[in-house]
Scaffold this active site. Structure first.
Site, PDB file in Angstrom:
ATOM      1  N   ASP A  12      -0.196   5.052   0.930  1.00  0.00           N
ATOM      2  CA  ASP A  12      -0.494   6.029   1.980  1.00  0.00           C
ATOM      3  C   ASP A  12      -0.425   5.384   3.356  1.00  0.00           C
ATOM      4  O   ASP A  12      -1.148   4.428   3.644  1.00  0.00           O
ATOM      5  CB  ASP A  12      -1.880   6.642   1.755  1.00  0.00           C
ATOM      6  CG  ASP A  12      -1.929   7.478   0.492  1.00  0.00           C
ATOM      7  OD1 ASP A  12      -1.211   8.484   0.430  1.00  0.00           O
ATOM      8  OD2 ASP A  12      -2.667   7.114  -0.449  1.00  0.00           O
ATOM      9  N   ASP A  58       0.879  -1.158   0.000  1.00  0.00           N
ATOM     10  CA  ASP A  58       0.000   0.000   0.000  1.00  0.00           C
ATOM     11  C   ASP A  58       0.924   1.217   0.000  1.00  0.00           C
ATOM     12  O   ASP A  58       2.114   1.107   0.308  1.00  0.00           O
ATOM     13  CB  ASP A  58      -0.876  -0.014   1.250  1.00  0.00           C
ATOM     14  CG  ASP A  58      -1.739   1.218   1.389  1.00  0.00           C
ATOM     15  OD1 ASP A  58      -2.294   1.677   0.374  1.00  0.00           O
ATOM     16  OD2 ASP A  58      -1.839   1.731   2.516  1.00  0.00           O
TER      17      ASP A  58
END
Length: 221
Positions: free
Chosen positions: A10, A8
């Site tokens: 963020d 991922d």
């Protein structure tokens, strides 16, 4: 066999969650609405469209989700211009180490593709990923597994032979639904979240390719 490691973005590679919280709070303030920070936490890992569609329903917002998404992007850009793009401590070195180990690497983020490319370029690791997938490219955002399954497909690997790193409940559930081994990053600078990950770390200094292999071997089904 561990074939790939998927990230991922963020909250895992860049410290961006605070900027989303701040941008959304400023928009809601203009509408005369105040919410606790825990309200924003439930949208971590989801797409802009899902976030504002849900907030419009729950908070009876007058404008369209598209309007609020665009306004959030604008205000967040101002925050990033003010503060710069902040990498998560140790994340870039971890990625570089994995690249040296010649494991396949991908990013599976709910953010728009342009935001992913810009952020990863600014912290110097964009070129280290073989595949980038965005929430814009799939029908359902996290906690559904679509963006992770797309990353695995583009890497030409089996989802069950992947390790994926997440920092949000929605993202960790998406990893589990994709059948991947999940490593959760519990950032000590933020409130503790309920992650569905197989293994939790609080710093990337605890991780390298060999440790990822051991985690994969322990939790692979």
């Amino acid at each position: 066999m561990l074939e790939a490691i998927i990230f991922d973005m963020d909250g895992v590679l860049i410290d961006s969650e605070y900027s989303y919280f701040e941008a959304k709070d400023s928009i809601l303030k203009d509408e005369g609405i105040t919410v606790p920070s825990s309200y924003h936490s439930k949208f971590m890992g989801t797409s802009y469209q899902y976030t504002w569609e849900t907030m419009k329903k729950e908070l009876a917002l007058p404008q369209s989700p598209a309007y609020y998404s665009a306004e959030m992007v604008k205000r967040r850009q101002e925050i990033v211009k003010r503060d710069g793009t902040k990498p998560i401590k140790g994340a870039a070195a971890f990625v570089k180490g994995l690249k040296t180990a010649k494991v396949k690497l991908a990013v599976a983020s709910s953010s728009p593709l342009s935001e992913i490319e810009k952020s990863l370029t600014e912290i110097g690791i964009y070129q280290d990923f073989e595949v980038i997938t965005s929430g814009e490219e799939v029908e359902y955002s996290k906690p559904e597994p679509d963006v992770y399954l797309l990353a695995a497909k583009r890497l030409a690997v089996t989802p069950q032979n992947c390790v994926a790193l997440e920092d949000s409940p929605n993202g960790s559930i998406a990893v589990k639904k994709a059948g991947m081994v999940g490593i959760g990053f519990a950032n000590p600078d933020y409130p503790q979240l309920d992650l569905a990950s197989d293994f939790i770390v609080t710093t990337f200094s605890d991780l390298d390719y060999e440790k990822c292999q051991k985690i994969y071997q322990k939790f692979h089904k």
